[in-house]
Design an enzyme around this catalytic site. Sequence first.
Site, PDB file in Angstrom:
ATOM      1  N   HIS A  50       0.842  -1.196   0.000  1.00 16.08           N
ATOM      2  CA  HIS A  50       0.000   0.000   0.000  1.00 16.08           C
ATOM      3  C   HIS A  50       0.878   1.248   0.000  1.00 16.08           C
ATOM      4  CE1 HIS A  50       0.563  -0.610   4.464  1.00 16.08           C
ATOM      5  NE2 HIS A  50       0.820   0.683   4.372  1.00 16.08           N
TER       6      HIS A  50
HETATM    7  P1  TYD Z   1      -1.571  -2.619   7.507  1.00 19.78           P
HETATM    8  O1  TYD Z   1      -1.104  -1.205   7.700  1.00 19.78           O
HETATM    9  O2  TYD Z   1      -2.229  -2.966   6.197  1.00 19.78           O
HETATM   10  O3  TYD Z   1      -0.366  -3.644   7.783  1.00 19.78           O
HETATM   11  P2  TYD Z   1       0.945  -4.012   6.912  1.00 19.78           P
HETATM   12  O4  TYD Z   1       1.324  -2.821   6.086  1.00 19.78           O
HETATM   13  O5  TYD Z   1       1.964  -4.384   7.925  1.00 19.78           O
HETATM   14  O6  TYD Z   1       0.633  -5.193   6.040  1.00 19.78           O
HETATM   15  O7  TYD Z   1      -2.563  -2.973   8.716  1.00 19.78           O
HETATM   16  C1  TYD Z   1      -3.028  -4.286   8.926  1.00 19.78           C
HETATM   17  C2  TYD Z   1      -4.394  -4.193   9.604  1.00 19.78           C
HETATM   18  O8  TYD Z   1      -4.267  -3.555  10.876  1.00 19.78           O
HETATM   19  C3  TYD Z   1      -5.411  -3.393   8.806  1.00 19.78           C
HETATM   20  O9  TYD Z   1      -6.671  -4.050   8.931  1.00 19.78           O
HETATM   21  C4  TYD Z   1      -5.487  -2.076   9.525  1.00 19.78           C
HETATM   22  C5  TYD Z   1      -5.107  -2.408  10.941  1.00 19.78           C
HETATM   23  N1  TYD Z   1      -4.383  -1.326  11.622  1.00 19.78           N
HETATM   24  C6  TYD Z   1      -4.998  -0.612  12.653  1.00 19.78           C
HETATM   25  O10 TYD Z   1      -6.169  -0.866  13.020  1.00 19.78           O
HETATM   26  N2  TYD Z   1      -4.295   0.381  13.277  1.00 19.78           N
HETATM   27  C7  TYD Z   1      -3.028   0.706  12.928  1.00 19.78           C
HETATM   28  O11 TYD Z   1      -2.414   1.630  13.534  1.00 19.78           O
HETATM   29  C8  TYD Z   1      -2.405  -0.030  11.857  1.00 19.78           C
HETATM   30  C9  TYD Z   1      -1.005   0.276  11.416  1.00 19.78           C
HETATM   31  C10 TYD Z   1      -3.121  -1.035  11.236  1.00 19.78           C
END
Ligand code: TYD
Length: 134
Positions: A50
């Site tokens: 992302h």
């Molecule tokens: P994401 O940022 O997509 O993780 P990565 O980049 O490590 O793959 O986040 C994973 C999930 O966690 C997504 O459903 C959103 C949630 N999330 C929160 O609720 N709060 C946060 O501060 C973060 C970073 C993620």
Amino acid sequence: MKPSLIEIPQIGNSEMGFLSFIEEKNDLPFPIKRVYWTYNAPSSIIRGGHAHKTLEQLIFAVSGVINISFEGLDGEITSFKLDKPNVGVYVPKLFWRDIQFSENAVLLCLASQEYIEDDYIRDFGEFKKLSNCI
Ligand code: TYD
């Protein structure tokens, strides 16, 4: 601005261990609104996938090794191997990222905003379309 490494102070020695610290005023290009950490990620998977519309981040591997690559709207790809707890990568807005953890790696992120799902761009095609706007 492009993703770039930031080295922060390290106090200690190999006999006693080390301590690192960050002070918002001296060490960060943004005020900290949120801290999160990611752990127990299998090394066989790629996280991230992302970009953020406005969020800025400073990302550390406080344990283990994290390989992280960024693609900007200009198509330039920059990769970093984070393997020192006192060296992080500053991530400006609008960089697509892919993140791969070693076993037992822990990613620590200091973020400029609270969690806002609407700030995410999770579709690579949608991200690339923004390059028409720059
Ligand atoms: P994401 O940022 O997509 O993780 P990565 O980049 O490590 O793959 O986040 C994973 C999930 O966690 C997504 O459903 C959103 C949630 N999330 C929160 O609720 N709060 C946060 O501060 C973060 C970073 C993620």
